[in-house]
Design a protein around this motif. Structure first.
Motif, PDB file in Angstrom:
ATOM      1  N   ASP A   1      -0.080   3.233   0.654  1.00 12.88           N
ATOM      2  CA  ASP A   1      -0.839   2.959   1.875  1.00 12.88           C
ATOM      3  C   ASP A   1       0.030   3.005   3.118  1.00 12.88           C
ATOM      4  O   ASP A   1      -0.450   3.285   4.217  1.00 12.88           O
ATOM      5  N   ALA A   2       1.323   2.685   2.956  1.00  9.33           N
ATOM      6  CA  ALA A   2       2.255   2.678   4.080  1.00  9.33           C
ATOM      7  C   ALA A   2       3.603   3.205   3.621  1.00  9.33           C
ATOM      8  O   ALA A   2       4.063   2.881   2.522  1.00  9.33           O
ATOM      9  N   LEU A   3       4.228   4.020   4.468  1.00 10.01           N
ATOM     10  CA  LEU A   3       5.581   4.509   4.218  1.00 10.01           C
ATOM     11  C   LEU A   3       6.493   3.897   5.270  1.00 10.01           C
ATOM     12  O   LEU A   3       6.319   4.138   6.467  1.00 10.01           O
ATOM     13  N   ILE A   4       7.476   3.113   4.828  1.00 13.39           N
ATOM     14  CA  ILE A   4       8.393   2.426   5.734  1.00 13.39           C
ATOM     15  C   ILE A   4       9.786   3.030   5.589  1.00 13.39           C
ATOM     16  O   ILE A   4      10.305   3.153   4.485  1.00 13.39           O
ATOM     17  N   ILE A   5      10.393   3.394   6.723  1.00 13.37           N
ATOM     18  CA  ILE A   5      11.740   3.961   6.741  1.00 13.37           C
ATOM     19  C   ILE A   5      12.620   3.048   7.589  1.00 13.37           C
ATOM     20  O   ILE A   5      12.406   2.939   8.804  1.00 13.37           O
ATOM     21  N   SER A   6      13.603   2.402   6.953  1.00 14.53           N
ATOM     22  CA  SER A   6      14.383   1.382   7.661  1.00 14.53           C
ATOM     23  C   SER A   6      15.736   1.897   8.151  1.00 14.53           C
ATOM     24  O   SER A   6      16.756   1.219   8.033  1.00 14.53           O
ATOM     25  N   GLY A   7      15.746   3.091   8.744  1.00  7.77           N
ATOM     26  CA  GLY A   7      16.884   3.545   9.511  1.00  7.77           C
ATOM     27  C   GLY A   7      17.905   4.420   8.827  1.00  7.77           C
ATOM     28  O   GLY A   7      17.839   4.683   7.632  1.00  7.77           O
TER      29      GLY A   7
ATOM     30  N   ARG B   1       8.794  15.911   8.088  1.00  2.98           N
ATOM     31  CA  ARG B   1       7.483  16.288   8.630  1.00  2.98           C
ATOM     32  C   ARG B   1       6.330  16.140   7.624  1.00  2.98           C
ATOM     33  O   ARG B   1       5.245  15.671   7.990  1.00  2.98           O
ATOM     34  N   PRO B   2       6.506  16.509   6.341  1.00  2.46           N
ATOM     35  CA  PRO B   2       5.386  16.343   5.396  1.00  2.46           C
ATOM     36  C   PRO B   2       4.963  14.893   5.187  1.00  2.46           C
ATOM     37  O   PRO B   2       3.855  14.635   4.705  1.00  2.46           O
ATOM     38  N   LEU B   3       5.841  13.952   5.552  1.00  4.43           N
ATOM     39  CA  LEU B   3       5.568  12.531   5.304  1.00  4.43           C
ATOM     40  C   LEU B   3       5.210  11.758   6.569  1.00  4.43           C
ATOM     41  O   LEU B   3       4.833  10.587   6.485  1.00  4.43           O
ATOM     42  N   LEU B   4       5.343  12.395   7.723  1.00  5.90           N
ATOM     43  CA  LEU B   4       5.094  11.707   8.994  1.00  5.90           C
ATOM     44  C   LEU B   4       3.604  11.742   9.315  1.00  5.90           C
ATOM     45  O   LEU B   4       3.084  12.736   9.810  1.00  5.90           O
TER      46      LEU B   4
ATOM     47  N   MET C   1      -2.400  -3.446  -1.060  1.00  3.72           N
ATOM     48  CA  MET C   1      -1.529  -2.694  -0.148  1.00  3.72           C
ATOM     49  C   MET C   1      -0.288  -2.212  -0.892  1.00  3.72           C
ATOM     50  O   MET C   1       0.485  -3.021  -1.414  1.00  3.72           O
ATOM     51  N   LYS C   2      -0.122  -0.891  -0.968  1.00  2.00           N
ATOM     52  CA  LYS C   2       1.043  -0.292  -1.604  1.00  2.00           C
ATOM     53  C   LYS C   2       1.985   0.226  -0.515  1.00  2.00           C
ATOM     54  O   LYS C   2       1.620   1.098   0.268  1.00  2.00           O
ATOM     55  N   ILE C   3       3.213  -0.315  -0.505  1.00  2.00           N
ATOM     56  CA  ILE C   3       4.210   0.014   0.511  1.00  2.00           C
ATOM     57  C   ILE C   3       5.340   0.793  -0.132  1.00  2.00           C
ATOM     58  O   ILE C   3       6.006   0.306  -1.051  1.00  2.00           O
ATOM     59  N   LEU C   4       5.578   2.006   0.346  1.00  2.00           N
ATOM     60  CA  LEU C   4       6.681   2.813  -0.138  1.00  2.00           C
ATOM     61  C   LEU C   4       7.832   2.661   0.866  1.00  2.00           C
ATOM     62  O   LEU C   4       7.659   2.934   2.057  1.00  2.00           O
ATOM     63  N   HIS C   5       8.971   2.224   0.383  1.00  2.00           N
ATOM     64  CA  HIS C   5      10.100   1.908   1.266  1.00  2.00           C
ATOM     65  C   HIS C   5      11.299   2.797   0.956  1.00  2.00           C
ATOM     66  O   HIS C   5      11.805   2.799  -0.168  1.00  2.00           O
ATOM     67  N   ILE C   6      11.742   3.580   1.950  1.00  2.00           N
ATOM     68  CA  ILE C   6      12.943   4.392   1.823  1.00  2.00           C
ATOM     69  C   ILE C   6      13.899   4.050   2.971  1.00  2.00           C
ATOM     70  O   ILE C   6      13.480   3.505   4.004  1.00  2.00           O
TER      71      ILE C   6
END
Length: 287
Positions: free
Chosen positions: A57-63, A82-85, A1-6
């Motif tokens: 695998d997942a894009l996480i946006i913490s606010g 929009r391109p990432l949603l 699982m690859k998590i991209l966090h911004i």
């Protein structure tokens, strides 16, 4: 699982002053005069382009997608993102997304704009959101609340933590805007921190997350597992800010397998490049 966090994207948006109320006027003027140049549009575009080329695998946006939670800012943020949603995206609000009471109201602006990517509610009276992405469970909390004065405190109600511990039985990744730990060189002021984070960390011992993802403080770090918080704590704020001597900005790509590995990307010479993550032992900071 690859998590991209911004996190802490603070997308720029010009607003008419007459559309603002109360502390939003002060907050917006502060942004225009002090912080706007730190979040240039060229960096925002570079981030979107860099993420579009990465495998995750997942894009996480913490606010903190907005600055003063103005309706126009939410629509602007949605258009930029929009391109990432996609169905791989999971996001939660930050304190700037709850900056004004009218942004919360009976029809919260964050939920109104981004409900499709916020996951499912586990309790109608509490903010506990869940979403499974690629077989991995993500849990989202809202640590923010609108207060009239210019502060940025956070708080997670005990019943939110206890209900989460009761409902969640499998391994999970926890996403919340405020830090649970800070390096000693990045101690938050009393007007900026989560007021009950010691209690939060203590209650999480019942069923700790695999990973805690947050933003709020605009410097990247990875706190390794320790005796108090047995899980890694990752800060990817601010992903759209220019780094300076006091702020190491960028985002992380985290891979969870039998162990957890971290990659960090920073903005340099008009593009994002990979660099070394910033690691801390728990003893090098405070909860």
């Amino acid at each position: 699982m690859k998590i991209l966090h911004i996190s802490d994207l603070h997308f720029p948006k010009k607003l008419p002053l007459f559309s603002l109320r109360g502390k939003a006027i002060v907050g917006y003027l502060s942004y225009r005069l002090r912080r706007k140049s730190k979040h240039p549009l060229v960096l925002v575009s570079a981030m979107i382009e860099a993420i579009s080329k990465l495998e995750y695998d997942a894009l996480i946006i913490s606010g903190d997608l907005t600055n003063v939670s103005h309706p126009g800012e939410f629509q602007n943020a949605k258009e930029i993102l929009r391109p990432l949603l996609t169905d791989k995206t999971f996001l939660i609000p930050g304190n700037h997304d709850r900056y004004q009471k009218r942004a919360i109201g009976p029809n919260p602006l964050f939920e109104k704009t981004f409900s499709e990517w916020m996951g499912d509610s586990l309790d109608p009276k509490l903010y506990i959101r869940s979403k499974k992405i690629g077989g991995k469970l993500f849990i989202g909390w809202d640590s923010n609340y609108a207060i009239p004065r210019i502060t940025a405190n956070g708080y997670v109600a005990p019943e939110v933590i206890e209900k989460t511990m009761h409902l969640v039985q499998e391994p999970y990744v926890l996403v919340c805007h405020h830090p649970l730990w800070n390096p000693k060189t990045e101690i938050e002021s009393k007007a900026h921190q989560m007021t009950n984070r010691t209690e939060v960390v203590d209650k999480l011992k019942v069923h700790p997350p695999e990973l805690y993802l947050h933003g709020h403080t605009h410097t990247n770090w990875v706190k390794l597992p320790g005796s108090s918080a047995s899980f890694p704590i990752v800060n990817s704020a601010s992903s759209t800010r220019l780094s300076d001597r006091n702020h190491e900005c960028g985002f992380h790509l985290i891979e969870i397998e039998k162990s957890i590995s971290y990659r960090r990307f920073i903005y340099s010479e008009d593009k994002f490049i990979e660099t070394n993550p910033i690691f801390y032992e728990e003893s090098e900071g405070v909860i």
